[in-house]
Design an enzyme around this catalytic site. Structure first.
Site, mmCIF file in Angstrom:
data_model
loop_
_atom_site.group_PDB
_atom_site.id
_atom_site.type_symbol
_atom_site.label_atom_id
_atom_site.label_comp_id
_atom_site.label_asym_id
_atom_site.label_seq_id
_atom_site.Cartn_x
_atom_site.Cartn_y
_atom_site.Cartn_z
ATOM 1 C CG HIS A 1 -2.025 -0.981 1.156
ATOM 2 N ND1 HIS A 1 -3.037 -0.991 2.073
ATOM 3 C CD2 HIS A 1 -2.290 -1.983 0.291
ATOM 4 C CE1 HIS A 1 -3.890 -1.965 1.779
ATOM 5 N NE2 HIS A 1 -3.450 -2.588 0.707
ATOM 6 C CD GLU B 1 -2.169 4.462 2.989
ATOM 7 O OE1 GLU B 1 -3.346 4.845 3.134
ATOM 8 O OE2 GLU B 1 -1.850 3.529 2.225
ATOM 9 C CB CYS C 1 -6.840 -0.283 4.843
ATOM 10 S SG CYS C 1 -5.126 -0.741 5.219
ATOM 11 C CB CYS D 1 -2.627 1.995 5.743
ATOM 12 S SG CYS D 1 -1.863 0.988 4.446
#
Length: 148
Positions: free
Chosen positions: A54, A56, A79, A89
């Site tokens: 992801h 992040e 998320c 995240c």
């Protein structure tokens, strides 16, 4: 908190990062994340090809210890849980000590759906939703979020 020109520029950078992998992230949406500390970009990332890692995660890994007290600019709500388990995240942002998170678009997915935002707020993170949402909306026009 009122948005500055620097805030808008950083969110536009996050949007530009997300655009680069649009359509190349599998079932996951393409997200951009920029971490800024003391006016300097200390980390940035976009959702990886196929959907992992992801955005992040990439930005936080790049920033390392500089993520503490940084501001995160994220194109989609971080998320709250991961489909494959692991640290979400929103948890990573809290654990890293990010003090402020600006989000362009909320994520209706079962993996976020307001829960990522709620986790950030509960941890005392200053959260702003809807930052340049109109400019980021096209990123998620075709996004069909998971509902379970």
């Amino acid at each position: 908190m009122e948005l500055t020109e620097a805030d808008l520029a950083a969110m536009r950078r996050a949007i530009a990062l997300a655009v680069k992998n649009l359509g190349r992230t599998g079932d996951n949406p393409s997200v951009g994340c920029v971490l800024v500390k003391d006016g300097q970009v200390v980390g940035e990332g976009a959702t990886g090809l196929g959907g992992r890692p992801h955005a992040e995660e990439i930005a936080l890994d790049q920033a390392g210890e500089n993520a503490a007290d940084a501001v995160a600019y994220v194109t989609l709500e971080p998320c709250a849980r991961r489909s494959a388990g692991g640290v979400s995240c929103s948890e990573r942002l809290v654990l890293a000590g990010v003090r402020r998170v600006l989000v362009a678009c909320e994520d209706p997915s079962a993996f976020a759906g307001g829960h990522g935002a709620a986790r950030l707020r509960a941890a005392g993170v200053d959260l702003q939703l809807g930052v340049l949402a109109d400019e980021a909306a096209s990123l998620y026009a075709a996004y069909r979020p998971a509902t379970s």
